[in-house]
Write a protein that holds these residues in place. Structure first.
Motif: not given
Lengths: 322, 322
Positions: A123-135, A103-115
């Motif tokens: 699936r969890q990271a995508a549900d949270l709204g991550a812009a990029v999933i690193v597998a 939430g804090q990252i989204a509010e700052a307007g910064v893209p979130l990349i979750c590895q």
């Protein structure tokens, strides 16, 4: 030029992200990768606020992002605010549940990349709204888990196509040349994240002795273990192991964590001293199976451009061998 | 049509070999793969002479090869003569040193395919004159080791290009669709070997309960362990582990081999009875991380042709996603 959803989303020339390797990926490496047309990330890792500040300074005006270890950030949540104040190109989180920070990252307007290392976490990271999933596959250097890049990437691609078609997918683990980049695109990735190959660059904050050890080594010479975390007294969650070059230290202690803990009073300081000195014998060299694909330490920009050029040839039909 | 050095060398329509999976890959599966344009292999595995004879009978007149576990063959060397008398399209050896058999196979004029799990063994097999090296990653189902397909294949390709440019290279482990085939070609392979995907075929000698369990499962649901070998009292060399679907049996015994051995008198017969019955709860389902890429049991020929068609699209530029 290889154009993908990743290059368009981040206005990159190349679908290549540098891994935010703890201590090794400083501002100079991140800036060099961004300058070469990729996306450079500072290895904020264990959330040392002072080090991170200094590395953003080293990056100058280049648009770089910052990676943080999620479980370490949970212990030092103020570091996120500090990093966001730097207006990073992206925040990259790995190794833990990113829910409390999304939430804090989204509010700052910064893209979130979750590895992530499992489909479940993807699936969890995508549900949270991550812009990029690193597998990230287990062939990667440093910390990771057990899934392989070869299967985790297409399985994540299928999951995203069904549930989150706008979420981008990046492959990590074992990718160190144009063959790996081209293969990752075939598997359904929008780009690649490279660690080991850029760790073996002029700009990385790595000792020449460790880089030389990695250049000499092949992929058979690496191992996933936890003994280097025990020696450093780091509280890594039990699911994660760390890939390093095998050496006398791993030969002696791998699989003997109880004995290592019992001997920690003398063994641990010796390892840490070796680590501080960049000694590949007294401590461990954090590099992946891709060590077998690395034959020289080179400037990061040349590495990125060489890999992309090689992939372009393959994607244009160069995979056909006579 | 995807033409490679492998399709030319073996006069195949498709660069696809079926894995000689123990008990699962009978003559019907091998024949179906050959009929579809690939190279089918009978899973001779533990060298049960009678079973192998019966499966060659099931294959009829199709040109199929036969796979044998090298350490098992060392205990029953007469089986090699028996198989060679069947004029197999190839002999496939894995899990052990093939040196003592290479001469006899060469004298019979039969191509030798050696599956390896490390670069070191790839070099040894090429030095012995193997026609094809299969580089198998740890994501594979059943027995294997720890290297990943993503790095082992290009590292082996580099080694062969330098030292044995005429030796072919096939990728195995985690390949179950056209994405995997296209990726393998990018990594430097001349073709792929597929196990799990063809294990989940109509022709495989696998119980419908086990196939259903694998179709339901994702790649996260598999584990590499040795407990199923301990339960079967098989003398697998310590370096090899076996990937199966996680279940109550692996939850209970994985990492507790000593306890399993202590309880073997009751536990082992129950596992073996479950295995004979094809029960995925009482025994284990041998499948790789590619389980997450398999959504239905289908005829083997359809599987092969579908994968090749998908790879052709990707290789023609279909990897570009909008």
């Amino acid at each position: 030029m290889i154009e993908t959803r990743l290059t368009r989303a981040f206005a990159l020339d190349h679908p290549v992200i540098s891994a935010p390797m703890a201590r090794a990926a400083g501002g100079k490496l991140a800036a060099a990768v961004t300058r070469a047309g990729g996306l450079g990330l500072i290895g904020g890792a264990y959330c040392d606020a002072e080090w991170i500040e200094a590395q953003f300074g080293e990056a100058g005006n280049e648009a770089v992002g910052c990676g943080l270890i999620t479980w370490a950030l949970a212990d030092r949540p103020g570091v996120l605010e500090q990093v966001l104040a730097r207006k990073p190109r992206a925040i990259f989180l790995s190794f833990g549940n990113p829910a409390q920070f999304a939430g804090q990252i989204a509010e700052a307007g910064v893209p979130l990349i979750c590895q992530v290392q499992t489909l479940r976490d993807a699936r969890q990271a995508a549900d949270l709204g991550a812009a990029v999933i690193v597998a990230q596959g287990a062939e990667a250097g440093g910390h990771g888990e057990s899934r392989a890049t070869m299967t985790l990437v297409p399985e994540a691609a299928d999951m995203l196509a069904r549930a989150h078609p706008g979420t981008l997918l990046v492959a990590a683990g074992g990718i160190a040349d144009g063959r790996g980049l081209a293969a990752a695109l075939m598997l359904g990735a929008d780009g690649v994240l490279m660690g080991s190959r850029l760790w073996a660059s002029d700009e990385a904050l790595v000792s020449t002795a460790m880089q030389a050890a990695a250049v000499r080594a092949g992929g058979d010479d690496t191992i996933r273990s936890t003994v280097m975390d025990v020696a450093r007294r780091l509280n890594w969650p039990g699911r994660y192991t760390c890939r390093v070059l095998k050496n006398a230290f791993t030969d002696r202690w791998h699989g003997r964590v109880d004995a290592l803990l019992a001997a920690a009073e003398t063994v641990a300081p010796a390892w840490v001293a070796g680590w501080e000195a960049g000694d590949p014998v007294a401590s461990n060299t954090f590099v992946g199976e891709a060590a077998g694909l690395i034959d020289a330490v080179r400037p990061a920009g040349e590495i990125v451009q060489g890999i992309v050029a090689e992939a372009e040839v393959l994607l244009g039909g160069g995979w056909r061998r006579v």
